[in-house]
Design an enzyme around this catalytic site. Structure first.
Site, PDB file in Angstrom:
ATOM      1  N   LYS A 123       0.819  -1.209   0.000  1.00  0.00           N
ATOM      2  CA  LYS A 123       0.000   0.000   0.000  1.00  0.00           C
ATOM      3  C   LYS A 123       0.855   1.261   0.000  1.00  0.00           C
ATOM      4  O   LYS A 123       0.405   2.320  -0.453  1.00  0.00           O
ATOM      5  CB  LYS A 123      -0.951  -0.009   1.206  1.00  0.00           C
ATOM      6  CG  LYS A 123      -1.939  -1.161   1.183  1.00  0.00           C
ATOM      7  CD  LYS A 123      -2.726  -1.157  -0.109  1.00  0.00           C
ATOM      8  CE  LYS A 123      -3.338  -2.476  -0.444  1.00  0.00           C
ATOM      9  NZ  LYS A 123      -3.965  -2.496  -1.777  1.00  0.00           N
ATOM     10  N   HIS A 146      -9.263  10.633  -4.316  1.00  0.00           N
ATOM     11  CA  HIS A 146      -8.086   9.857  -4.711  1.00  0.00           C
ATOM     12  C   HIS A 146      -7.096   9.749  -3.549  1.00  0.00           C
ATOM     13  O   HIS A 146      -6.574   8.671  -3.259  1.00  0.00           O
ATOM     14  CB  HIS A 146      -7.414  10.528  -5.908  1.00  0.00           C
ATOM     15  CG  HIS A 146      -6.106   9.905  -6.303  1.00  0.00           C
ATOM     16  ND1 HIS A 146      -6.006   8.897  -7.221  1.00  0.00           N
ATOM     17  CD2 HIS A 146      -4.844  10.149  -5.871  1.00  0.00           C
ATOM     18  CE1 HIS A 146      -4.738   8.545  -7.348  1.00  0.00           C
ATOM     19  NE2 HIS A 146      -4.009   9.296  -6.542  1.00  0.00           N
ATOM     20  N   HIS A 149      -8.391   7.500  -0.809  1.00  0.00           N
ATOM     21  CA  HIS A 149      -8.293   6.090  -1.217  1.00  0.00           C
ATOM     22  C   HIS A 149      -6.899   5.525  -0.939  1.00  0.00           C
ATOM     23  O   HIS A 149      -6.759   4.429  -0.400  1.00  0.00           O
ATOM     24  CB  HIS A 149      -8.628   5.982  -2.702  1.00  0.00           C
ATOM     25  CG  HIS A 149      -8.446   4.619  -3.275  1.00  0.00           C
ATOM     26  ND1 HIS A 149      -9.213   3.537  -2.894  1.00  0.00           N
ATOM     27  CD2 HIS A 149      -7.576   4.134  -4.210  1.00  0.00           C
ATOM     28  CE1 HIS A 149      -8.837   2.467  -3.559  1.00  0.00           C
ATOM     29  NE2 HIS A 149      -7.835   2.791  -4.359  1.00  0.00           N
ATOM     30  N   TYR A 186      -3.455  -3.225 -17.289  1.00  0.00           N
ATOM     31  CA  TYR A 186      -4.106  -2.198 -18.114  1.00  0.00           C
ATOM     32  C   TYR A 186      -3.258  -0.929 -18.149  1.00  0.00           C
ATOM     33  O   TYR A 186      -3.012  -0.348 -19.213  1.00  0.00           O
ATOM     34  CB  TYR A 186      -5.496  -1.890 -17.555  1.00  0.00           C
ATOM     35  CG  TYR A 186      -6.237  -0.836 -18.336  1.00  0.00           C
ATOM     36  CD1 TYR A 186      -7.094  -1.189 -19.363  1.00  0.00           C
ATOM     37  CD2 TYR A 186      -6.067   0.518 -18.056  1.00  0.00           C
ATOM     38  CE1 TYR A 186      -7.767  -0.227 -20.098  1.00  0.00           C
ATOM     39  CE2 TYR A 186      -6.725   1.489 -18.779  1.00  0.00           C
ATOM     40  CZ  TYR A 186      -7.575   1.116 -19.797  1.00  0.00           C
ATOM     41  OH  TYR A 186      -8.227   2.072 -20.522  1.00  0.00           O
ATOM     42  N   THR A 207     -13.486  -1.174 -14.442  1.00  0.00           N
ATOM     43  CA  THR A 207     -14.127  -0.439 -13.351  1.00  0.00           C
ATOM     44  C   THR A 207     -15.271  -1.262 -12.761  1.00  0.00           C
ATOM     45  O   THR A 207     -15.448  -1.309 -11.537  1.00  0.00           O
ATOM     46  CB  THR A 207     -14.666   0.911 -13.860  1.00  0.00           C
ATOM     47  OG1 THR A 207     -13.609   1.619 -14.504  1.00  0.00           O
ATOM     48  CG2 THR A 207     -15.191   1.746 -12.701  1.00  0.00           C
TER      49      THR A 207
END
Length: 335
Positions: A123, A146, A149, A186, A207
Site C-alpha cells: 500500500k 483519490h 483512497h 491495463y 471499473t
C-alpha cells in the site's frame, strides 16, 4: 497534559497486550504512529508541497518510468496473490464461510502472516501513483477522494497485520491483489503508447470488475454477523464498511466517467455531422473551435483514447472530481 500521556500509555499497553506477538517486532508494527506519520506525509506531499515545488517547473516526462513501475506492480501483485492463495485460500485449507485466525507457528500459517505484512507494504508502493501525478503536473487528478483512497489503506491494513494476520480478513487481500494484477496490466498497456489503443477497449469493464470486488468482500465479511465464528466482530464491521465505502466511491466514478462520457460523445458526433452545438448547420465541417481541440501541443489527437493514456496514464481509473471533464464546442477533452 498528564491525561494525554496516560491516554497514549494506555493505547500502547493495549497494543502490546492484544497485538499478535509474531508481528510485534516486525518493521512498522510496534506502534501505529509511524504508519500514521507516513500517511500524513504522503497527503502533505501530494496536496501541498509537491504542487508548490512543481509550480514553476515543466512537467516531467516519465513514460519509461511508468512502464517499469506498472510492470513491477503487476509482478508484485501476482506474487502477493500466489502467497495469500497458497497459504490458505487456493489450497482448500481456508473455509469461505468461517476462518478464524490461526495464531500458531505452523509453517503455512507463518507464510500467511508474512504475506499479510507484504500486502501492507504494497500500500506504500501505491503512493507513487499520486507522486507521478505531481511530477507530471496532473494536479487535477489528485482529488480528495483519490488521496483518501490511497492515504487510508496503509493505516487500515496495519490493524489487520497487528491483530489478525490471517484468517477470514485475508480474503480481502486475495481479491484485491487479483484485481491489481488486471488493473496494473491495463496501466502498463496504456503507458506503452498510442499503438496499444486497440488493447484498451475494456477500461469500462475493469471499473465494473473493481466494484464487483467490493461486493464480494462485503458479502464475505458481513456473513459473519449471522454465523457463529471465532473471529473478532469489530474487524467484520471494519472490513465490511471499507468495502461499502469504496463501492460507492467507485460507483460514483463509474457514473462520472462513462455515463457523462456517453452524453458528451453524442454532442461530439452531432458537431462532426455538420451541426453546431446550438443546432445550426456548419456546411458539414467541424467548427474552428472544435478543430482547435482535436490535437494537443505534442501532436496527439484528443479523439484517440491512446493519445490520452500516453499523456495521463495511469490515472483514469483513479477517483477524481467531475470538474476535470470539459466540453469545448462539442468536442470532449479529458484532462
Amino acid at each position: 497534559m498528564a491525561q494525554i500521556i496516560k491516554f497514549f500509555d494506555d493505547i500502547h499497553t493495549m497494543m502490546q497486550n492484544n497485538g499478535d506477538p509474531r508481528t510485534a517486532k516486525w518493521p512498522l508494527m510496534s506502534s501505529p504512529l509511524p504508519t500514521l506519520a507516513i500517511c500524513l506525509t504522503y497527503v502533505y506531499l501530494v496536496k501541498v508541497l509537491g504542487p508548490r515545488i512543481m509550480e514553476n517547473k515543466k512537467p516531467m516526462e516519465l513514460r519509461n518510468v511508468l512502464i517499469y513501475y506498472n510492470f513491477f506492480q503487476v509482478l508484485f501483485s501476482l506474487w502477493l496473490f500466489c502467497e495469500i492463495g497458497m497459504s490458505g485460500w487456493l489450497t482448500g485449507r481456508y473455509n469461505l464461510r468461517c476462518e478464524p485466525v490461526d495464531y500458531s507457528n505452523h509453517p503455512v500459517t507463518i507464510r500467511m502472516v508474512h504475506a499479510c505484512w507484504w500486502y501492507y507494504f504494497s500500500k506504500f508502493t501505491e503512493f507513487f501513483d499520486t507522486i507521478f501525478f505531481v511530477l507530471r503536473k496532473k494536479n487535477e487528478h489528485i482529488s480528495t477522494l483519490h488521496v483518501i483512497h490511497h492515504g487510508v489503506m496503509p493505516m487500515s491494513v496495519w490493524f489487520g497485520v497487528k491483530f489478525t494476520p490471517g484468517g477470514h480478513s485475508t480474503f480481502f487481500g486475495l481479491i484485491n491483489t487479483f484485481v491489481h494484477i488486471v488493473m496494473y496490466t491495463y496501466y502498463l498497456l496504456a503507458a506503452l503508447g498510442p499503438q496499444y489503443q486497440k488493447y484498451l477497449w475494456w477500461k469500462k469493464y475493469l471499473t465494473t470488475f473493481q466494484m464487483v470486488q467490493f461486493v464480494a468482500i462485503m458479502v464475505h465479511a458481513f456473513q459473519l454477523l449471522f454465523i457463529d465464528c471465532n473471529y473478532p466482530r469489530a474487524f467484520v464491521w471494519f472490513i465490511g464498511m471499507h468495502a461499502v465505502m469504496f463501492f460507492f466511491l467507485f460507483n460514483e466514478f463509474y457514473k462520472q466517467a462513462y455515463q457523462k462520457k456517453g452524453r458528451i460523445g453524442v454532442t461530439k458526433a452531432t458537431v462532426q455531422k455538420g451541426a453546431s452545438p446550438n443546432g445550426k448547420l456548419t456546411n458539414g465541417h467541424v467548427t474552428d473551435s472544435a478543430k482547435s481541440t482535436s490535437h494537443t501541443a505534442n501532436g496527439y489527437s484528443n479523439s484517440r483514447a491512446a493519445d490520452y493514456y500516453v499523456k495521463a496514464s495511469p490515472e483514469d481509473l483513479h477517483l477524481r472530481s467531475t470538474s476535470s471533464i470539459k466540453v469545448t464546442a462539442g468536442a470532449s477533452e479529458v484532462k
